[in-house]
Design a protein around this motif. Structure first.
Motif, short mmCIF file in Angstrom:
data_model
loop_
_atom_site.label_atom_id
_atom_site.label_comp_id
_atom_site.label_asym_id
_atom_site.label_seq_id
_atom_site.Cartn_x
_atom_site.Cartn_y
_atom_site.Cartn_z
N LEU A 1 0.90 -0.97 -0.02
CA LEU A 1 -0.04 0.15 -0.06
C LEU A 1 0.91 1.18 0.02
O LEU A 1 0.73 2.26 -0.75
CB LEU A 1 -0.94 -0.11 1.24
CG LEU A 1 -2.24 -0.93 1.08
CD1 LEU A 1 -2.61 -1.16 2.53
CD2 LEU A 1 -3.35 -0.45 0.13
N SER A 2 1.90 1.17 0.78
CA SER A 2 2.66 2.48 1.08
C SER A 2 3.62 2.99 -0.34
O SER A 2 3.79 3.88 -0.36
CB SER A 2 3.69 2.20 2.19
OG SER A 2 2.99 2.33 3.19
N THR A 3 3.90 1.73 -1.08
CA THR A 3 4.30 2.06 -2.31
C THR A 3 3.50 1.78 -3.38
O THR A 3 3.85 2.00 -4.74
CB THR A 3 5.57 1.08 -2.73
OG1 THR A 3 4.91 -0.25 -2.74
CG2 THR A 3 6.66 1.39 -1.44
N ASN A 4 1.94 1.74 -3.31
CA ASN A 4 1.19 1.44 -4.52
C ASN A 4 1.63 0.72 -5.39
O ASN A 4 1.95 0.74 -6.64
CB ASN A 4 0.91 2.91 -4.91
CG ASN A 4 -0.37 2.52 -6.01
OD1 ASN A 4 -1.13 1.79 -5.81
ND2 ASN A 4 -0.52 3.55 -7.14
N ALA A 5 1.94 -0.58 -4.69
CA ALA A 5 2.66 -1.71 -5.70
C ALA A 5 1.81 -2.19 -7.06
O ALA A 5 0.60 -1.88 -7.01
CB ALA A 5 3.03 -2.77 -4.96
N GLY A 6 2.51 -2.52 -7.91
CA GLY A 6 1.76 -3.14 -9.18
C GLY A 6 1.57 -4.25 -9.29
O GLY A 6 1.30 -5.30 -8.54
N GLY A 7 2.49 -4.77 -10.43
CA GLY A 7 2.31 -6.20 -10.58
C GLY A 7 1.86 -6.68 -12.13
O GLY A 7 1.67 -5.67 -12.95
N SER A 8 1.59 -7.82 -12.48
CA SER A 8 1.36 -8.52 -13.68
C SER A 8 -0.29 -8.20 -13.90
O SER A 8 -0.52 -8.55 -15.23
CB SER A 8 1.65 -9.67 -14.18
OG SER A 8 3.20 -9.84 -13.88
N ASN A 9 -1.03 -8.05 -12.89
CA ASN A 9 -2.54 -8.04 -13.01
C ASN A 9 -3.27 -6.50 -13.08
O ASN A 9 -4.24 -6.40 -12.98
CB ASN A 9 -3.05 -8.94 -12.05
CG ASN A 9 -2.77 -10.44 -12.68
OD1 ASN A 9 -1.89 -10.73 -12.20
ND2 ASN A 9 -3.47 -11.21 -13.56
N VAL A 10 -2.23 -5.56 -13.07
CA VAL A 10 -2.76 -4.28 -12.84
C VAL A 10 -4.00 -3.83 -14.09
O VAL A 10 -4.92 -3.33 -13.85
CB VAL A 10 -1.73 -3.28 -13.05
CG1 VAL A 10 -2.40 -1.74 -12.93
CG2 VAL A 10 -0.89 -3.37 -11.55
N LEU A 11 -3.45 -4.51 -15.23
CA LEU A 11 -4.44 -4.37 -16.34
C LEU A 11 -5.80 -4.61 -16.20
O LEU A 11 -6.78 -3.91 -16.53
CB LEU A 11 -3.94 -5.09 -17.56
CG LEU A 11 -4.65 -5.09 -18.76
CD1 LEU A 11 -4.51 -3.81 -19.52
CD2 LEU A 11 -3.95 -6.16 -19.77
N ARG A 12 -6.02 -5.59 -15.50
CA ARG A 12 -7.64 -5.96 -14.88
C ARG A 12 -8.08 -5.56 -13.74
O ARG A 12 -8.99 -5.11 -13.66
CB ARG A 12 -7.82 -7.42 -15.18
CG ARG A 12 -9.06 -7.82 -14.85
CD ARG A 12 -9.63 -9.30 -15.23
NE ARG A 12 -11.19 -9.54 -15.23
CZ ARG A 12 -11.74 -10.69 -15.54
NH1 ARG A 12 -11.23 -11.62 -15.82
NH2 ARG A 12 -13.04 -10.72 -15.78
N TYR A 13 -7.18 -5.38 -12.70
CA TYR A 13 -7.53 -5.11 -11.35
C TYR A 13 -7.17 -3.78 -11.04
O TYR A 13 -7.53 -3.48 -9.86
CB TYR A 13 -7.23 -6.36 -10.29
CG TYR A 13 -7.91 -7.71 -11.01
CD1 TYR A 13 -9.26 -7.97 -10.66
CD2 TYR A 13 -7.06 -8.78 -11.72
CE1 TYR A 13 -9.49 -9.15 -11.07
CE2 TYR A 13 -7.45 -9.95 -12.03
CZ TYR A 13 -8.74 -10.27 -11.84
OH TYR A 13 -9.29 -11.37 -12.21
N GLY A 14 -6.27 -3.19 -11.40
CA GLY A 14 -5.72 -1.94 -10.77
C GLY A 14 -4.56 -2.34 -10.11
O GLY A 14 -4.30 -3.28 -9.69
N SER A 15 -3.96 -1.31 -9.74
CA SER A 15 -2.73 -1.13 -8.76
C SER A 15 -3.27 -1.40 -7.19
O SER A 15 -4.59 -1.35 -6.95
CB SER A 15 -2.00 0.16 -8.61
OG SER A 15 -1.58 0.46 -10.04
N THR A 16 -2.34 -1.26 -6.35
CA THR A 16 -2.62 -1.75 -4.73
C THR A 16 -3.80 -0.71 -4.54
O THR A 16 -4.91 -1.05 -3.65
CB THR A 16 -1.65 -1.70 -3.98
OG1 THR A 16 -0.31 -2.48 -4.55
CG2 THR A 16 -1.80 -2.28 -2.62
#
Lengths: 476, 476
Positions: free
Chosen positions: B146-161
């Motif tokens: 949360l503190s870094t608003n982490a991303g990853g491979s599924n941001v496309l569908r679900y968004g960032s943290t």
């Protein structure tokens, strides 16, 4: 600093935007009341800048002269957020351009005064949608929608205005322009000023432009009226629908039996939703963007509608659904929506309507309704509760016709609604904002550490307190 | 105020959390370096509170004694955000509970020290997912994500943290607890403190708990490797896939030909993605939550996979796709993901790897790649660019092996990547944050009015400047 008189200020404003764009007296009348026409004021003047550089100059002038500034766009808000007695109103109506639609990137770049329905039209040309829909879309402007983080009937699928925005440009209370016009889906470069300004109701600055997300346009809709045994059963149905449609539920709107009665009283020629009267009536809409779901088959059926029918049948056999009608054509669909969209009109059938805009966790809707029915009956045994709700979001527009004429009873009913929402972990403001109207609720219900932090931020960004003063934050 | 010595502070910390939960010297070693093991420090002590009330007391003590506090959870960040020379580290690792999963409301209530994979497991029991996935998920904790608003491979569908969070609890730099643990989907009651604290990298307070959104678990995946003629063609394909699957694309990951070469060099037994070498290789994954899409047919085909194959075939015939392979079983799917997930390992095959985490608007990816190829070649003609990208979000992890040994050249290449991203309307930090590492980029590229506003907010909420000092904001 020299003390300027209003006359000096008006002259300086004319220098910035041109005399034709500074309105006073009767010319300012259209900006002198809110949408409900219940609240009136006399602004110092209304200034209508043509671009963000002029907005900045106006705000710098206001800063130098300690003049309060109240930003206004479509003026369709419901919480007196544009009340401006003696203040300078800054209207964004001349900054109305949809600057660009980028269909491959699925974004729109707009000025703050762009009217929602114009953005809808511009997106539609590219078979895209900007999915922020509510009654006032023909006059509401995106700047106000962002400043109040407006909701509407499609938040369930697409989120609130906040979730439809990638970037903004804003003029801070000091008159500086912050350019955060990001077209990016990921940008972790410092504090989230965008989301701080969104929903701040113009108290931390004036949003002047925005980058908006667009979505593929549904090629077909499956729309149904469904009766369920309870709101808890409705939530089970919603989750089932979300699962089975892959999250394609566009709207899930609740209308109680007593609302339907009132609707049919107002529109005697309208058809009731079902042959039998039900307590829990829900308007469901599923949107199909894929040709596979949207293309009519040789027998005329549309796959998404057939699919919705199958899901509802299955739920009917388990008892989760008591009755269901799927719209067979666009005209039947419009009839279904007409029932929901008449809510404001139906509420005004009788005088003294009490209304609220509360939110509760989605799994506590039934509990809320049970509690508030008991509590309002204790205050006014003959109150007619004609609540409608964006059920999928937990957002209830609890409205009721009191039998009592006593304003103290009306106030007690309103407070009971807020208090009950808060008691269940809810909010006294779901989508309308705080403005002036809900400052007492803000004072009563928001935790004090949060209010302190908000005040510190307000003072840091607006040290002179000129920007939409007196709104949102309770008086210290 | 009395001036406390470190010994006093340690005694006071022990009083708050118990002596067993204050680590110094060699006991603090595991908190004395970052994940890359390139950066080391010696903290004053590491304090491990058991609950938010203890966190608040520790922060109040730090305030009284002017002690810097550096919050740490999983310590898997990549930008030196937990560097803590001489500072008090506050570890959230003992606050690790997944307090509740509410399946009907589709939320999880967790403490900041909850490990991502534990949250995944807890949701899975209810056939739900918490769709925040990245390599470090076995040790990363939600507080840091949360503190870094982490991303990853599924941001496309679900968004960032940020987009997966409904509410937070946090301890402000003054030691006050703000309770914003909303389970609501709509709540417009004052400024958006939640989103301000999310992504602030612990400089505005310490997130201690959160309410997270859960999603239905896909019941089947259709996964494919696709070669396209260009990144522009890939974007057209992505939009087509989004349209035809109703937005069900879970991942859209780019690997250039040169990355594939390096991958096959590292793993000689691995299969190349196609019979022919292609420049633009894309891993596509579509998730099917609906039984209609996920249930195997009598002939063994899974509808979502058959559907993906049909879409890709159509695109093949128009020339938008050069080659495509759809995974026929889970093992083939795992092979496809293995190529992408080896990126960090492949990058370390040769020394001096230069890496970046930039974002550009999705319709400028090809232009970015063309420009950066030219510009890095001008700086180092033999640089091997092994860039991978979350293409659907415009997020490129541009990495390269320099032929030059000159640190000045390496620095120039890194800056060229940032500069080129900025030139195209991008960001120097997509999902990793700023920390210490990217402060120079923040100084060079973020607009000064925005930095000024961030500083004003920092000073307002943390007047003593004790909270993760020196991070995110450039020095004045």
């Amino acid at each position: 600093m020299t003390k300027n008189t209003p006359t000096d200020i008006l002259a300086d404003l004319s220098d910035i935007v041109g005399a034709a764009h500074v309105a006073t007296g009767t010319d300012a009348t259209r900006w002198s009341e809110d949408w409900t026409r219940q609240t009136h004021w006399t602004p110092l003047a209304v200034v209508r800048p043509a671009n963000s550089s002029e907005v900045a100059k106006v705000v710098q002038l206001a800063n130098r002269t300690n003049t309060s500034v109240v930003p206004v766009s479509g003026n369709t808000g419901l919480v007196e957020g544009t009340y401006a007695q003696g203040a300078l109103m800054l209207s964004l109506d001349r900054m109305s351009a949809v600057r660009a639609i980028k269909p491959d990137a699925r974004i729109a770049i707009v000025e703050a005064g762009a009217i929602l329905s114009h953005i809808h039209d511009a997106a539609n040309v590219h078979d895209l949608i900007f999915p922020l829909y509510f009654g006032a879309r023909g006059s509401a402007m995106i700047g106000g929608a962002l400043s109040t983080n407006a909701g509407g009937s499609n938040v369930l699928r697409y989120g609130s205005t906040r979730h439809l925005c990638l970037g903004i440009e804003a003029v801070l209370p000091t008159g500086e322009i912050v350019d955060l016009m990001s077209e990016l889906h990921k940008d972790n470069s410092g504090y989230d000023l965008r989301d701080l300004l969104i929903g701040a109701e113009g108290t931390l600055g004036i949003i002047t432009a925005a980058v908006l997300k667009l979505h593929p346009k549904p090629q077909a809709y499956a729309t149904a009226m469904v009766a369920t045994p309870s709101l808890d059963a409705a939530l089970v149905l919603l989750n089932r629908l979300q699962q089975d449609t892959g999250g394609a539920v566009e709207a899930f709107e609740f209308m109680p039996g007593v609302y339907m009665d009132a609707y049919l009283e107002r529109f005697p020629d309208a058809r009731p939703p079902f042959d039998t009267r039900h307590e829990v009536n829900i308007l469901v809409e599923v949107g199909a963007v894929s040709p596979r779901d949207a293309t009519p088959q040789t027998d005329g059926t549309i796959p998404v509608a057939a699919h919705l029918e199958t899901i509802l049948e299955t739920q009917f056999h388990t008892g989760g659904v008591l009755d269901a009608v799927v719209a067979q054509n666009e005209s039947q669909r419009q009839d279904m929506w007409a029932r929901r969209e008449a809510a404001a009109e139906v509420a005004r059938l009788r005088p003294n309507v009490i209304d609220n805009d509360v939110c509760v966790p989605v799994d506590r809707m039934q509990q809320f309704l049970d509690l508030i029915t008991d509590r309002t009956k204790a205050l006014d045994p003959d109150l007619v509760p004609i609540c409608v709700a964006h059920l999928g979001d937990g957002n209830l527009h609890f409205a009721g016709w009191p039998s009592s004429q006593d304003p103290a009873v009306h106030k007690a009913i309103k407070q009971a609604v807020d208090d009950t929402a808060i008691e269940l972990g809810g909010s006294f403001s779901a989508e309308h904002g705080v403005g002036l109207t809900k400052k007492p609720a803000m004072q009563r219900h928001k935790n004090s550490a949060a209010i302190q932090a908000m005040r510190a931020i307000k003072e840091a960004l607006d040290p002179k307190g000129i920007m939409n003063p007196g709104k949102v934050l309770p008086d210290p």
